[in-house]
Scaffold this active site. Structure first.
Site, PDB file in Angstrom:
ATOM      1  N   CYS A  51      -8.716  -5.750  -2.024  1.00 63.56           N
ATOM      2  CA  CYS A  51      -8.141  -4.403  -1.967  1.00 63.56           C
ATOM      3  C   CYS A  51      -6.732  -4.266  -2.540  1.00 63.56           C
ATOM      4  CB  CYS A  51      -8.130  -3.912  -0.525  1.00 63.56           C
ATOM      5  SG  CYS A  51      -9.754  -3.853   0.225  1.00 63.56           S
ATOM      6  N   HIS A 105      -3.105   0.221  -0.676  1.00 62.01           N
ATOM      7  CA  HIS A 105      -3.419  -0.622   0.468  1.00 62.01           C
ATOM      8  C   HIS A 105      -2.245  -0.524   1.435  1.00 62.01           C
ATOM      9  CE1 HIS A 105      -5.623  -3.768   2.550  1.00 62.01           C
ATOM     10  NE2 HIS A 105      -4.436  -4.248   2.878  1.00 62.01           N
TER      11      HIS A 105
END
Lengths: 412, 94
Positions: A51, A105
């Site tokens: 991510c 993120h």
């Protein structure tokens, strides 16, 4: 020229398991409808299949070797270079920029602020129900609550009576209405949490995937010639209570076949739940009259292995982990304005939908990358395309290591 | 238009065999980087030594490689990296 708005939708861990990408099992009518009116890239790849590195990469249009982020542990502006981001570029060009859900993120990799205020005009929104994602909310066969991998839930019975992506859709719709009233161009990024683990979704979506119709991956064994270094041992999966109880050998497993089927069933159900959220968001964009002047981009941070090569999760360089859906709807370019009285994105109920009735969009098989997003979206909105980065670009704030792929729309 | 369309991906590892932090090693623990070239015809990956202090890869120290020809092997199950008939092709990539 009137500035086009941008609605940038990012899914989390969504591989190309969508009907519009040829998947015959998954029911994704709303994303298929978006695809039918978009330029669709069938060979789009993330720069790193996890991510934070992937999101930082595509939001700055720099590769991980330039963001110097391969894990979750640093903020590029202080660790690598003070690079401008995609939303920041729009903000500096007169747009209201807004973030809902997981776009950057969270954590140190975006300075614990989702890069606010650099990237966003208002503080990013995070759904309050997000804090329960990893809590014990999954009803097990023992009747108790667990922190499981496979986690269909009765939404009315979970804390707050809702799920994070449902809240994100509601907030995004509210922001669309507010932006319309204000009348200034907007860049709205909506980051959905699914189908990231835990596979926690409204239980009714299980009905779309009877277990007897779910199959194993076509190649569920670890290939003989696969180097050990290339194999990812899917440790995040192993930590979930239901998987831990299986007492699977480390590092190669395998997961028992009956449980593999359950994981695949729930991943597909989570994709259909995501599809419904995307459908409701687009339905409202359309109802507000914004579909005629808003570019819609749909993608994911990376893919996810579903048992192929004996592997699960992301963390590898296989296509199933790096490949992502990528589509661009551009009003009156990729699809004509609708006839009077017709809608562009009416919500499609997956429980009523008959598969195969939605035509494909402008499909391209050319290989493209997520670092291409920044220059492509800039060009589609009518902004200048950032210049290409030189070989070393740590001290250059605005440049791209991708290319605009708008020219490829014609080849689609 | 005359340049082959390529996507580059990469993934870090702390060691050349799977261990508990193989999926998500901290920067300080990264010792190997797998760099991939993905075209419409193939995926070529080389796993090379990586220094996390200066962020550099040493392509002279190769731990392992992968080569998949997508027309005959779309699921990437048949690694041809060590097949002698592809030696020249792999040299070209490096």
């Amino acid at each position: 020229k009137e500035k086009k708005n941008v609605l940038f939708i990012v899914a989390d861990d969504l591989r190309t398991s969508l009907h519009c990408y040829g998947d015959q099992i998954v029911k994704s009518p709303n994303i298929d409808q978006l695809a039918s009116k978009s330029a669709v890239f069938q060979n789009a790849f993330a720069q790193q299949a996890v991510c934070a590195p992937s999101r930082t990469s595509f939001l700055t249009s720099r590769r991980p070797d330039t963001t110097k982020l391969y894990d979750f542990g640093s903020y590029w502006r202080v660790h690598a270079g003070n690079y401008s981001t995609l939303p920041q570029y729009f903000k500096e060009n007169g747009y209201i920029t807004m973030s809902v859900g997981k776009v950057f993120h969270p954590g140190i990799s975006s300075n614990h602020t989702d890069d606010y205020p650099y990237s966003w005009s208002i503080p990013p929104y995070h759904p309050s129900a997000e804090k329960y994602e990893n809590a014990k909310t999954c009803r097990g066969s023992d009747g108790k609550l667990h922190a499981n991998l496979v986690c269909p839930v009765a939404v009315s019975q979970v804390p707050e009576g809702t799920l994070p992506d449902i809240q994100s859709t509601e907030e995004a719709i509210w922001l669309l209405k507010a932006a319309k009233e204000k009348g200034s161009p907007f860049f709205l990024a909506v980051g959905y949490h699914k189908p990231h683990i835990p596979l926690r979704y409204p239980q009714e979506f299980l009905k779309l995937y009877p277990l007897e119709e779910v199959t194993l991956a076509p190649d569920p064994e670890i290939p003989e010639g696969l180097p050990a270094v290339a194999y990812n041992p899917w440790t995040d999966i192993r930590k979930r209570e239901d998987v831990k109880a299986l007492n699977i050998s480390f590092p190669y497993g395998p997961i028992p076949k009956d449980f593999q089927l359950l994981i695949r069933q729930s991943y597909f159900a989570a994709v259909s739940y995501l599809d419904s959220q995307v459908g409701q968001l687009l339905d409202n964009l359309d109802k507000l009259g914004l579909a005629k002047n808003t570019v819609v981009v749909f993608t994911s941070d990376h893919g996810w292995s579903l048992g192929e090569h004996g592997e699960w999760a992301k963390y590898s360089n296989f296509d199933v982990a790096t490949g992502v859906p990528l589509m661009f709807y551009v009003p009156n370019i990729t699809a004509p304005f609708p006839q009077p009285g017709k809608r562009t994105f009416p919500f499609i109920d997956p429980f009523d939908h008959v598969p195969g009735k939605i035509p494909p969009g402008l499909v391209s098989s050319i290989v493209v990358e997520l670092v291409d997003l920044f220059p492509t979206i800039a060009e589609l909105a009518g902004l200048n395309v950032p210049p290409p980065c030189p070989k070393t670009s740590f001290d250059i704030q605005l440049c791209t290591e991708g290319i605009s792929i708008v020219d490829l729309f014609n080849a689609s | 238009s005359d340049v082959e369309a390529i996507a580059y991906s990469q993934y870090p590892r702390p060691a050349d065999h799977p261990q508990w932090n193989s999926d998500l090693p901290h920067l300080r623990d990264i010792r190997i980087m797998g760099y991939s070239i993905r075209s419409c015809d193939y995926r070529y990956t080389v796993w090379v030594e990586f220094n996390p202090l200066n962020y550099t890869a040493n392509f002279l120290n190769v731990y392992a490689g992968e080569l998949y020809l997508l027309e005959t092997d779309p699921n990437q199950d048949n690694n041809l990296y060590n097949h002698t008939e592809f030696v020249n092709l792999i040299k070209e990539f490096l």
